[in-house]
Design a protein around this motif. Structure first.
Motif, mmCIF file in Angstrom:
data_model
loop_
_atom_site.group_PDB
_atom_site.id
_atom_site.type_symbol
_atom_site.label_atom_id
_atom_site.label_comp_id
_atom_site.label_asym_id
_atom_site.label_seq_id
_atom_site.Cartn_x
_atom_site.Cartn_y
_atom_site.Cartn_z
ATOM 1 N N PRO A 123 8.154 6.106 -2.957
ATOM 2 C CA PRO A 123 7.441 5.859 -1.698
ATOM 3 C C PRO A 123 8.078 6.521 -0.484
ATOM 4 O O PRO A 123 7.378 7.129 0.333
ATOM 5 C CB PRO A 123 7.471 4.328 -1.578
ATOM 6 N N LEU A 124 9.386 6.418 -0.338
ATOM 7 C CA LEU A 124 10.043 7.006 0.830
ATOM 8 C C LEU A 124 9.941 8.523 0.819
ATOM 9 O O LEU A 124 9.838 9.156 1.881
ATOM 10 C CB LEU A 124 11.508 6.568 0.885
ATOM 11 N N ALA A 125 9.959 9.113 -0.370
ATOM 12 C CA ALA A 125 9.835 10.567 -0.468
ATOM 13 C C ALA A 125 8.423 11.011 -0.084
ATOM 14 O O ALA A 125 8.249 12.044 0.578
ATOM 15 C CB ALA A 125 10.176 11.034 -1.875
ATOM 16 N N VAL A 126 7.425 10.257 -0.494
ATOM 17 C CA VAL A 126 6.043 10.580 -0.129
ATOM 18 C C VAL A 126 5.860 10.491 1.388
ATOM 19 O O VAL A 126 5.252 11.373 2.012
ATOM 20 C CB VAL A 126 5.052 9.638 -0.856
ATOM 21 N N GLU A 127 6.412 9.437 1.984
ATOM 22 C CA GLU A 127 6.299 9.290 3.430
ATOM 23 C C GLU A 127 7.029 10.421 4.154
ATOM 24 O O GLU A 127 6.538 10.938 5.168
ATOM 25 C CB GLU A 127 6.859 7.928 3.858
ATOM 26 N N VAL B 217 0.845 -1.200 0.000
ATOM 27 C CA VAL B 217 0.000 0.000 0.000
ATOM 28 C C VAL B 217 0.875 1.243 0.000
ATOM 29 O O VAL B 217 1.788 1.383 0.811
ATOM 30 C CB VAL B 217 -0.922 0.016 1.239
ATOM 31 N N ARG B 218 0.573 2.168 -0.927
ATOM 32 C CA ARG B 218 1.327 3.413 -1.002
ATOM 33 C C ARG B 218 0.439 4.647 -0.854
ATOM 34 O O ARG B 218 0.943 5.755 -0.687
ATOM 35 C CB ARG B 218 2.097 3.474 -2.326
ATOM 36 N N ALA B 219 -0.877 4.467 -0.932
ATOM 37 C CA ALA B 219 -1.827 5.553 -0.720
ATOM 38 C C ALA B 219 -3.160 4.930 -0.328
ATOM 39 O O ALA B 219 -3.427 3.761 -0.627
ATOM 40 C CB ALA B 219 -1.982 6.421 -1.961
ATOM 41 N N ILE B 220 -3.994 5.728 0.348
ATOM 42 C CA ILE B 220 -5.238 5.215 0.917
ATOM 43 C C ILE B 220 -6.388 6.154 0.581
ATOM 44 O O ILE B 220 -6.220 7.377 0.609
ATOM 45 C CB ILE B 220 -5.122 5.084 2.450
ATOM 46 N N SER C 145 1.731 6.354 7.827
ATOM 47 C CA SER C 145 2.819 6.828 6.968
ATOM 48 C C SER C 145 2.375 7.057 5.531
ATOM 49 O O SER C 145 3.064 7.750 4.772
ATOM 50 C CB SER C 145 3.968 5.812 6.984
ATOM 51 N N LYS C 146 1.230 6.507 5.148
ATOM 52 C CA LYS C 146 0.746 6.633 3.779
ATOM 53 C C LYS C 146 -0.265 7.787 3.685
ATOM 54 O O LYS C 146 -1.099 7.961 4.575
ATOM 55 C CB LYS C 146 0.066 5.332 3.329
ATOM 56 N N GLU D 248 -1.986 8.103 -8.565
ATOM 57 C CA GLU D 248 -0.964 9.074 -8.964
ATOM 58 C C GLU D 248 0.086 9.213 -7.861
ATOM 59 O O GLU D 248 1.290 9.215 -8.125
ATOM 60 C CB GLU D 248 -1.628 10.422 -9.245
ATOM 61 N N ILE D 249 -0.376 9.319 -6.615
ATOM 62 C CA ILE D 249 0.546 9.408 -5.486
ATOM 63 C C ILE D 249 1.340 8.112 -5.338
ATOM 64 O O ILE D 249 2.552 8.133 -5.079
ATOM 65 C CB ILE D 249 -0.232 9.709 -4.199
ATOM 66 N N ALA D 250 0.671 6.979 -5.532
ATOM 67 C CA ALA D 250 1.329 5.681 -5.380
ATOM 68 C C ALA D 250 2.446 5.480 -6.400
ATOM 69 O O ALA D 250 3.340 4.653 -6.199
ATOM 70 C CB ALA D 250 0.307 4.552 -5.507
ATOM 71 N N GLY D 251 2.412 6.241 -7.486
ATOM 72 C CA GLY D 251 3.452 6.130 -8.507
ATOM 73 C C GLY D 251 4.702 6.930 -8.205
ATOM 74 O O GLY D 251 5.690 6.845 -8.940
#
Length: 263
Positions: free
Chosen positions: A207-211, A55-58, A103-104, A201-204
């Motif tokens: 991942p570490l930068a988004v978190e 999971v990278r976005a919710i 974190s997501k 779009e966010i999940a792409g």
């Protein structure tokens, strides 16, 4: 669909995972009111999503016509029992904190009424999208309660926050966008697809930068400008050493789609 261990036996939430996006649906008929079971399940779900590499976005939404009509008044603590209110208050906070601390990034797809605790649940998400027939309201003053001020002030200007809380008015989707509380207003049928598209779009992204960006948003609320920027720069320096950042830079230079490993 991806199955996640630890959340197989839910009764008031549904979780679907596809393409790196978890869609969490509140499904407690008739109005998705929040009780002790809801709070236990949402904490458990968001703790699992927090640590899941799948999971990278919710996206958080409600089943039926309501996002959440707020706290179940039948589940209120007994004021005559010593200790009942502190226990209840901790559980209520945990039901919101698990979303903020996940974190997501979490996108609220407000499909209908978001009242009281339901409104706060939307406000603790990172991004808010609303249906054109949805509304938010904080009705605490109508029933002799108080609460939600801190979360409302995170999204509303001072005058609007006071108007919202002291009148208990309903604010429509278009009004919420005008007030910069929500980032988009959609026909109801288009809301969930729009939220899931934004989540993909966010999940792409890296991942570490988004978190790291989500952590910075949370911390910077309470930091002076200089200290907040220094913190962000330290995060950038740490990210520069990761495999995913190196892969993102290489993919950009080579004009190809990056493949991230989450490290």
């Amino acid at each position: 669909m991806t199955a996640l261990p630890g959340i197989e036996d839910l009764t008031v939430l549904r979780v679907d995972v596809a393409e790196g996006v978890a869609t969490v649906t509140i499904d407690r008929a008739p109005v998705n009111a929040q009780n002790g079971v809801f709070r236990e399940e949402i904490v458990r779900v968001f703790d699992v999503l927090h640590g899941s590499d799948a999971v990278r976005a919710i996206v958080l939404t409600g089943a039926g016509k309501t996002f959440s009509a707020g706290a179940d008044l039948k589940d209120r603590p007994d004021a005559s029992r010593p200790g009942a209110f502190p226990r209840h208050s901790r559980a209520v906070r945990a039901g919101f904190d698990c979303v903020m601390e996940c974190s997501k990034p979490v996108i609220a797809a407000v499909n209908g009424a978001a009242i009281g605790a339901g409104c706060v649940l939307a406000l603790v998400c990172d991004i808010i999208l609303v249906a054109d027939d949805a509304f938010m309201s904080m009705t605490e003053v109508d029933v002799g309660l108080a609460g939600g001020v801190a979360h409302v002030l995170r999204h509303f200007g001072q005058s609007d926050a006071r108007m919202f809380l002291l009148t208990a008015r309903r604010l429509s989707g278009t009004e919420l966008v005008r007030m910069n509380v929500a980032s988009g207003c959609f026909p109801k049928a288009d809301l969930l697809p729009a939220a899931q598209a934004m989540a993909r779009e966010i999940a792409g992204k890296v991942p570490l930068a988004v978190e790291a960006a989500k952590r910075a948003f949370t911390l910077n609320e309470y930091m002076p400008l200089r200290e907040g920027y220094v913190y962000e720069q330290t995060q950038t320096a740490l990210l520069a050493k990761t495999e995913d950042t190196q892969e993102a830079l290489a993919a950009f230079a080579q004009k190809r789609k990056p493949v991230f490993k989450g490290r």
